[in-house]
Design a protein around this motif. Structure first.
Motif, PDB file in Angstrom:
ATOM      1  N   ALA A   1       0.765  -1.081  -0.046  1.00 48.53           N
ATOM      2  CA  ALA A   1       0.118  -0.128  -0.033  1.00 48.53           C
ATOM      3  C   ALA A   1       0.581   1.323   0.037  1.00 48.53           C
ATOM      4  CB  ALA A   1      -0.781   0.081   1.090  1.00 48.53           C
ATOM      5  N   ARG A   2       2.418   1.272  -0.087  1.00 53.77           N
ATOM      6  CA  ARG A   2       2.950   2.160  -0.193  1.00 53.77           C
ATOM      7  C   ARG A   2       3.186   2.959   0.987  1.00 53.77           C
ATOM      8  NH1 ARG A   2       2.111   4.314  -6.328  1.00 53.77           N
ATOM      9  NH2 ARG A   2       1.059   2.238  -7.099  1.00 53.77           N
ATOM     10  N   ARG A   3       2.862   2.328   2.375  1.00 52.28           N
ATOM     11  CA  ARG A   3       2.816   2.958   3.609  1.00 52.28           C
ATOM     12  C   ARG A   3       3.813   2.631   4.536  1.00 52.28           C
ATOM     13  NH1 ARG A   3      -1.067   4.825   1.263  1.00 52.28           N
ATOM     14  NH2 ARG A   3      -3.033   5.411   2.178  1.00 52.28           N
ATOM     15  N   GLN A   4       4.780   1.858   4.002  1.00 55.47           N
ATOM     16  CA  GLN A   4       6.047   1.557   4.686  1.00 55.47           C
ATOM     17  C   GLN A   4       7.061   2.703   4.637  1.00 55.47           C
ATOM     18  OE1 GLN A   4       6.310  -1.139   6.175  1.00 55.47           O
ATOM     19  NE2 GLN A   4       8.364  -2.240   6.045  1.00 55.47           N
ATOM     20  N   PRO A   5       7.350   3.179   5.898  1.00 50.05           N
ATOM     21  CA  PRO A   5       8.365   4.289   5.828  1.00 50.05           C
ATOM     22  C   PRO A   5       9.724   3.701   5.523  1.00 50.05           C
ATOM     23  CG  PRO A   5       8.074   3.345   8.022  1.00 50.05           C
ATOM     24  CD  PRO A   5       6.965   2.441   6.950  1.00 50.05           C
ATOM     25  N   LEU A   6      10.115   4.555   4.725  1.00 48.77           N
ATOM     26  CA  LEU A   6      11.447   4.296   3.859  1.00 48.77           C
ATOM     27  C   LEU A   6      12.555   5.140   4.209  1.00 48.77           C
ATOM     28  CD1 LEU A   6      10.359   3.603   0.064  1.00 48.77           C
ATOM     29  CD2 LEU A   6      10.634   2.080   1.841  1.00 48.77           C
ATOM     30  N   ASP A   7      13.697   4.708   4.529  1.00 50.50           N
ATOM     31  CA  ASP A   7      15.057   5.542   4.885  1.00 50.50           C
ATOM     32  C   ASP A   7      15.839   5.260   3.507  1.00 50.50           C
ATOM     33  OD1 ASP A   7      16.697   7.265   6.122  1.00 50.50           O
ATOM     34  OD2 ASP A   7      17.270   5.526   7.562  1.00 50.50           O
ATOM     35  N   PRO A   8      15.838   6.061   2.636  1.00 48.18           N
ATOM     36  CA  PRO A   8      16.554   5.740   1.324  1.00 48.18           C
ATOM     37  C   PRO A   8      18.091   6.391   1.376  1.00 48.18           C
ATOM     38  CG  PRO A   8      15.021   7.373   0.767  1.00 48.18           C
ATOM     39  CD  PRO A   8      14.778   6.898   2.161  1.00 48.18           C
ATOM     40  N   LYS A   9      19.143   5.521   0.855  1.00 47.41           N
ATOM     41  CA  LYS A   9      20.394   6.362   0.838  1.00 47.41           C
ATOM     42  C   LYS A   9      20.985   6.050  -0.667  1.00 47.41           C
ATOM     43  CE  LYS A   9      21.163   6.842   5.350  1.00 47.41           C
ATOM     44  NZ  LYS A   9      19.786   6.475   5.702  1.00 47.41           N
TER      45      LYS A   9
ATOM     46  N   SER B   1       9.358   3.852  -4.043  1.00 46.07           N
ATOM     47  CA  SER B   1      10.807   4.589  -4.449  1.00 46.07           C
ATOM     48  C   SER B   1      10.779   5.267  -5.753  1.00 46.07           C
ATOM     49  CB  SER B   1      11.500   3.285  -4.336  1.00 46.07           C
ATOM     50  OG  SER B   1      11.526   2.560  -3.223  1.00 46.07           O
ATOM     51  N   GLY B   2       9.729   5.572  -6.403  1.00 43.32           N
ATOM     52  CA  GLY B   2       9.862   6.173  -7.509  1.00 43.32           C
ATOM     53  C   GLY B   2      10.066   5.413  -8.917  1.00 43.32           C
ATOM     54  N   GLY B   3       9.969   4.369  -8.654  1.00 37.37           N
ATOM     55  CA  GLY B   3      10.488   3.274  -9.695  1.00 37.37           C
ATOM     56  C   GLY B   3       9.466   2.736 -10.589  1.00 37.37           C
ATOM     57  N   HIS B   4       9.765   1.701 -11.480  1.00 36.65           N
ATOM     58  CA  HIS B   4       8.519   1.004 -12.186  1.00 36.65           C
ATOM     59  C   HIS B   4       9.117  -0.398 -12.319  1.00 36.65           C
ATOM     60  CE1 HIS B   4       6.561  -0.241 -15.888  1.00 36.65           C
ATOM     61  NE2 HIS B   4       7.563  -0.238 -16.327  1.00 36.65           N
TER      62      HIS B   4
END
Length: 606
Positions: free
Chosen positions: A296-304, A441-444
């Motif tokens: 559901a795209r509700r997972q908090p992400l911590d991108p690096k 993550s803005g991906g496809h």
């Protein structure tokens, strides 16, 4: 009509000719045509008359006659006595012809299909086509020569709705216009969807002579509507998941913690087994909730910013251990791979899900390949995939030589709880989690698969230029580590509060626990030795966790802050990403995760 002698004098003219030429029969007889009437010597008519007289050949032309604002059709017949001239007013006919020419041009340029058939027979074999415009040829692949004389039923196929066809036939038998939506097939067998209106053409006796069908290709619109429904379904699942996650994750946190402590404390084998079963079930529940949140795209992400090649290399041993010996494993990295900004831990989980799916598709062995490359998704690709933003991407592909999937299975592959595995062999959330994580993550993500030919799943993540990458380090197992520091807990759920307080005390920490933000501020005002504020984000009392943290930091700038929450649509997570500098412990968590995160935050320098 009129006649001229060799000197171009009128020798005869009828009344109609005299009217058009601007005189009477009596006035014009014997006069030279361009001296007495409105046809001048240098006019185009005079040129045509002289040419006919010189060549002795009959002429036929159309010419505009300015005095009467008319278009005339003229026929000239030379004879031994001179010229015989017949002409008629074709102004209306020319208007109609011009309108028809414009109509033909317009119809030829239309994107909509125009198809005209005979009126009968409405039963088999169907009426014959007499006209199609270029749009029909472009969509169906049939040329006009191939289709004219044949029935439109040639375009129908397995998915064409017989109920709609019956309704259309009933309307046409009653000479009524009818609107419908049908699935038809091109010359190559490709399916397309049209919205059409059929209009019967009636003659003066009210007999139907032809049927005109105006058709519009709505395939793209239908696909867009399907994508919108899928998006709405995903959004609904997201809201549902978010709504239950907070309370459910609170309960799971307590169950996980107590089951862990019971399994360590009890010595009686049966009780220990029950505690371990409870712990295992709670972990599965936590994993289920996490996958739902990811989908559901509700997972908090911590991108690096990382190089995916390094991530795959770091987890290569883990991947190899997940596969049996009869599956060959190969890594084909792009040495010039760009870097991307991504949550490495979530990508690791996504890759493991893809690897496990590939393994299960190769029961008799095969080959699994992980490949990376730099890709450009251009405007042509984006036109076919409306959610894609054109640009440079980092691609990672997991492909197998397994049983593959048909097109219908692929179309459902990302749906939550959809699985082709037997009962008990899969939750149906693996690919859903990968899908949600990639999109967040803005991906496809794209699946390529054929029955018996294997499957390739490609993940595309936006390339980042000019950023400093972080070397990925896989998570290492460690023992819970505590300390003597004083921790203030702000948690509105009494059960969670008691559990959290007991866990932290068992790790050696001094703990003060409150149930609201205002109470936490009172404690901070009376204690100057608190080193960490551990606060839930969603709390009653008119002050959420973020507001509490801001006011606490204003009082004690060196105070460490650790947020905890089971619901991610909140004050510290925006667009699925943690705010910069924010530390979050997501519920549910076990004792090791709690101890590790608390120790990590306490060890940071401020």
């Amino acid at each position: 009509m009129f006649t001229l002698d060799h000197d171009f004098r009128f020798t005869y003219l009828n009344q109609k000719a005299a009217e058009i030429l601007g005189g009477t029969v009596e006035d014009l007889l014997g006069e030279i045509i361009w001296r007495k009437c409105s046809i001048g010597y240098h006019s185009s008519f005079a040129v045509w008359y002289r040419r006919a007289a010189q060549t002795g050949q009959k002429l036929h032309f159309e010419e505009y006659f300015p005095p009467d604002d008319k278009w005339l059709e003229v026929r000239i017949y030379p004879s031994p006595d001179g010229l015989s001239v017949y002409f008629s007013d074709i102004s209306e006919r020319r208007k109609e012809r011009e309108q028809l020419r414009l109509l033909n041009i317009a119809v030829s340029k239309l994107n909509d299909i125009i198809l005209i058939t005979e009126a009968e027979p409405l039963d088999e074999p169907g009426p014959k086509i007499v006209y199609v415009n270029p749009a029909f040829e472009k969509l169906t692949g049939y040329t006009s020569q191939e289709i004219i004389g044949r029935s439109p039923r040639l375009l129908q196929g397995p998915q064409t709705d017989p109920g709609e066809l019956s309704r259309i036939k009933t309307a046409l038998k009653n000479k009524d216009s009818v609107r419908a939506q049908l699935i038809n097939y091109t010359k190559t067998g490709k399916q397309y969807c049209i919205e059409l209106e059929i209009i019967p053409l009636l003659d003066d006796k009210m007999l139907c002579t032809h049927l005109v069908s105006v058709q519009r290709d709505i395939t793209a619109r239908i696909q867009m509507e399907q994508r919108l429904r899928e998006s709405q379904k995903l959004e609904a699942v997201g809201h549902l998941t978010g709504g239950v996650a907070h309370d459910f994750n609170n309960l799971l946190t307590i169950i996980l913690g107590n089951a862990e402590m019971l399994s360590e404390l009890v010595a009686e084998p049966n009780l220990q087994s029950m505690a371990e079963m409870t712990l295992s079930a709670a972990k599965r529940g936590a994993e289920l909730t996490r996958h739902l949140l990811a989908f559901a795209r509700r997972q908090p992400l911590d991108p690096k910013v990382i190089n995916i090649n390094h991530l795959v290399e770091a987890m290569w041993g883990l991947i190899r251990r997940a596969l049996p010996e009869n599956i060959e494993l190969e890594f084909v990295p792009d040495p010039d791979l760009g870097i991307t900004e991504i949550d490495a831990g979530e990508l690791e989980t996504a890759l493991l899900n893809l690897v496990v799916n590939a393994r299960d598709a190769m029961q008799d062995g095969g080959k699994l390949t992980i490949e990376t490359s730099t890709a450009v998704l251009d405007s042509d690709y984006a036109d076919r995939h409306s959610e894609v933003i054109t640009g440079e991407y980092v691609m990672i592909c997991v492909s197998d030589t397994g049983i593959g999937m048909d097109a219908d299975t692929v179309s459902h592959a990302f749906e939550p709880f959809f699985t082709t595995k037997t009962v008990g062999k899969g939750s149906g959330l693996g690919l859903s989690m990968v899908f949600g994580f990639t999109k967040q993550s803005g991906g496809h993500i794209k699946i390529y698969s054929e029955p018996g030919e294997g499957t390739a799943v490609k993940l595309y993540f936006p390339m980042v230029r000019g950023a400093q990458q972080v070397n990925y380090q896989p998570t290492q197992e460690s023992l819970p580590e505590g300390g003597p520091e004083h921790i203030l807990i702000a948690e509105d759920d009494d059960l969670v509060l008691k559990h959290l307080e007991a866990q932290l005390r068992s790790l050696g920490y001094r703990v003060t626990a409150v149930t609201s933000g205002p109470d936490a501020l009172k404690v901070l005002g009376s204690h100057n030795d608190i080193e960490l504020l551990l606060t839930d984000i969603i709390m009653p009392g008119g002050m959420n966790g973020r507001e509490l943290a801001d006011r606490a930091n204003a009082m004690y700038p060196k105070l460490k802050i650790l947020f905890t929450s089971g619901y991610t649509d909140n004050a510290i997570v925006h667009n699925g990403r943690l705010d910069p500098g924010v530390e979050l412990l997501s519920k549910p968590y076990n004792r090791l995760e709690l101890a590790t995160k608390v120790r990590q935050v306490l060890s940071q320098k401020r």
